[in-house]
Design a protein around this motif. Structure first.
Motif, short mmCIF file in Angstrom:
data_model
loop_
_atom_site.label_atom_id
_atom_site.label_comp_id
_atom_site.label_asym_id
_atom_site.label_seq_id
_atom_site.Cartn_x
_atom_site.Cartn_y
_atom_site.Cartn_z
N SER A 111 -11.10 -32.69 5.30
CA SER A 111 -11.20 -32.04 3.98
C SER A 111 -10.37 -30.77 3.97
CB SER A 111 -12.67 -31.74 3.67
OG SER A 111 -13.30 -31.19 4.79
N PHE A 112 -9.73 -30.54 2.83
CA PHE A 112 -8.77 -29.45 2.71
C PHE A 112 -8.98 -28.70 1.41
CE2 PHE A 112 -6.80 -33.31 4.48
CZ PHE A 112 -6.54 -32.88 5.78
N LYS A 113 -8.66 -27.39 1.46
CA LYS A 113 -8.60 -26.63 0.20
C LYS A 113 -7.24 -26.93 -0.40
CE LYS A 113 -9.75 -22.61 2.24
NZ LYS A 113 -9.94 -21.17 2.36
N TYR A 114 -7.19 -27.12 -1.70
CA TYR A 114 -5.92 -27.36 -2.36
C TYR A 114 -4.95 -26.22 -2.06
CZ TYR A 114 -2.34 -27.34 -5.92
OH TYR A 114 -1.12 -27.28 -6.55
N SER A 115 -3.73 -26.57 -1.73
CA SER A 115 -2.71 -25.56 -1.42
C SER A 115 -1.50 -25.85 -2.31
CB SER A 115 -2.36 -25.71 0.07
OG SER A 115 -1.19 -25.02 0.40
N GLU A 116 -1.11 -24.86 -3.09
CA GLU A 116 -0.01 -25.08 -4.04
C GLU A 116 1.31 -25.25 -3.30
OE1 GLU A 116 0.06 -22.64 -7.64
OE2 GLU A 116 2.19 -22.34 -7.23
N ARG A 117 2.06 -26.31 -3.60
CA ARG A 117 3.34 -26.56 -2.94
C ARG A 117 4.46 -26.55 -3.97
NH1 ARG A 117 2.86 -24.49 0.53
NH2 ARG A 117 4.14 -25.43 2.16
N ILE A 135 2.78 -29.51 4.74
CA ILE A 135 1.87 -30.17 3.80
C ILE A 135 0.99 -29.15 3.07
CG2 ILE A 135 -0.02 -30.73 5.44
CD1 ILE A 135 1.25 -33.31 3.02
N ARG A 136 0.57 -28.10 3.80
CA ARG A 136 -0.17 -26.99 3.20
C ARG A 136 0.48 -25.68 3.64
NH1 ARG A 136 -3.55 -31.08 4.06
NH2 ARG A 136 -3.37 -30.76 6.29
N GLU A 137 0.26 -24.63 2.87
CA GLU A 137 0.90 -23.34 3.15
C GLU A 137 0.56 -22.84 4.57
OE1 GLU A 137 3.19 -21.95 1.54
OE2 GLU A 137 3.25 -20.09 2.72
#
Ligand code: SAM
Ligand code: SF4
Length: 459
Positions: free
Chosen positions: A344-350, A61-63
């Motif tokens: 809460s999450f930092k946006y992670s480019e997928r 889902i995130r890097e």
């Protein structure tokens, strides 16, 4: 329960070491894998060094989640070198995403299987045992057969997950799930209810219904009941005391679902309703399908039907193009709602998602700083919401002895808050009336309600 088999007589057994990354859906898939492989003669172990089969059920889902799985696999290289008969397998979203490419990145990996191929795992293992060839199977197969595998509950367990649908059709701009779990597919209601009845016969009292967007339940099957009808039917299953579900998408949350919180006795007063951002501009770019005001109206509706409902949510900071003003709109929305808890999450480019091609990426430093401020605000809110319960009596379903003290038991309120109080193993599985004495950030401290002749019951 896993065993320490390095120190025991191994007899003629095969041992499985399984590690799970990511969401409840993955946890449920891993439980199904254990059930499947138990039928093949495997027993689980907590010690990778002693295993015949090591399996990582991964998340992408995130890097960061993806990196964790790769680095964990790296640790098993030595074990494979020491024992060439050891089978290494990787499943889940990362396996689905990387497919064939993983075999060259991890040259000692034997099996790569995708999110739709879990039911074929025993066959894959036999193939490797027989001819030692490494292979990959990540084809999407419909219907998803693993949906109908019931994970056998552990002895003494009081709660269980039940997957009611798989995949997602929403294509939020940041999210890999529709790409890796495929299109939305609901499971027939009769199969779900039969599974819940079986779980109740095994002593399960709490079921959590799983799906990426449970409000869309039933849409892929002609004539199927919708989500609220399913909830009402599960509410009638004897022995099921509590029902929870996750995740609910705000755009599809109906008034009938809000009404269920008032009408279905077993439905717990807690909803996880991811908002992602408080800015209309960002919500639009995320393709979420609702505005900030519409989200707030849903919260108002939920609180109308169930005033004590606990609301949790997910937020992403630093989505491409998020300005300080957009970010402040998220903080302001948090002030309006006062969530009980927030992931809460930092946006992670997928790779492969729409947002990966968006301009105006937010610098890492800005994302970190925004996340920190937001989490500090949430801590205040969580404490504030927890403190409301101080002095009240709550029904706590006891899960077992607390990890922190052998003199305490731990359980959950209907609103899904953890409560610790003095008690012994004999209370496990019982529902106790507990007076909340002190609210902390991650749990509540209580004591058995005095004045009640029988504060705990098995119902
Ligand atoms: N289906 C659910 C929904 O609609 O919200 C949850 C999906 S996802 C497993 C859980 C959370 O991960 C999301 O709600 C979102 O906040 C976060 N997430 C998903 N993709 C992300 C990304 N690329 N970067 C950061 N966070 C992400
Ligand atoms: Fe991802 Fe959006 Fe589907 Fe949730 S609803 S799984 S965030 S695409």
């Amino acid at each position: 329960m896993s065993h320490n088999i390095c120190k025991e007589n191994r007899l003629d057994r095969k041992y499985l070491y399984i590690q799970t990354f990511g969401c409840q859906m993955n946890v449920n898939d891993s439980d199904k894998i254990v059930t499947l492989l138990t039928e093949e003669g495997y027993e689980t172990t907590d010690e990778a060094e002693c295993a015949d089969l090591i399996l990582l059920n991964t998340c992408s889902i995130r890097e960061k989640a993806a990196q964790k799985a790769f680095s964990q696999m790296g640790r098993f290289r030595m074990l494979k070198e020491r024992n060439p008969n050891l089978i290494l397998a990787m499943g889940g979203c990362l396996a689905q995403q990387w497919g064939q490419k993983i075999l060259s990145r991890v040259p000692y990996l034997d099996i790569v299987f995708g999110t739709h191929n879990i039911h074929r795992l025993p066959e894959f293992i036999r193939r490797v045992e027989k001819n030692g060839s490494r292979f990959v199977e990540t084809a999407f197969e419909l219907p998803v057969k693993s949906l109908n595998i019931m994970a056998a509950p552990e002895n003494g367990a009081v709660s269980a997950y039940v997957t009611i649908m798989q995949g997602c059709n929403n294509f939020c701009a940041y999210c890999v799930v529709p790409h890796l779990r495929g299109r939305e597919e609901s499971r027939p209601a009769d199969d779900i209810i039969a599974e819940v009845e079986k779980l109740a016969d095994h002593g399960i009292r709490v079921v959590t219904l799983l799906g990426q967007n449970v409000n869309a339940y039933g849409k892929t099957i002609a004539g199927s009941p919708g989500f609220t009808q399913l909830l009402r039917a599960i509410g009638r299953v004897k022995g099921i005391e509590r029902i929870r579900f996750t995740t609910s998408h705000p755009k599809d949350l109906s008034e009938d679902l809000m009404r269920c919180f008032a009408e279905v006795d077993a439905l717990c007063g807690h909803i996880h309703l991811p908002v992602q951002s408080g800015s209309d501009a960002i919500l639009r770019r995320m393709n979420r399908g609702y505005t900030r005001d519409q989200y707030l109206e849903k919260i108002e509706g939920l609180r109308h039907y169930c005033p004590e409902i606990s609301v949790t949510s997910d937020v992403i900071v630093g989505f491409p193009g998020e300005t300080e003003e957009d970010y402040r709109a998220t903080l302001a929305l948090m002030e309006s709602v006062t969530f009980d808890n927030l992931f809460s999450f930092k946006y992670s480019e997928r790779e492969g998602t729409a947002a990966a091609g968006f301009d105006r990426q937010v610098p890492e430093k800005v994302k970190s700083e925004r996340l920190q401020r937001l989490q500090a605000l949430q801590e205040e809110h969580t404490l504030k919401r927890n403190r409301i319960l101080e002095g009240s009596a709550q029904d706590v379903l006891v899960e077992g002895i607390s990890k922190n003290s052998e003199h305490d038991v731990t359980g959950r309120t209907r609103s899904n808050k953890i409560v610790n109080f003095r008690g012994g193993q004999d209370l496990a599985g019982k529902t106790c009336s507990v007076l909340i004495k002190k609210a902390c950030l991650h749990s509540l401290r209580g004591e058995l309600a005095r004045g009640e002749e029988h504060p705990c019951s098995s119902k």
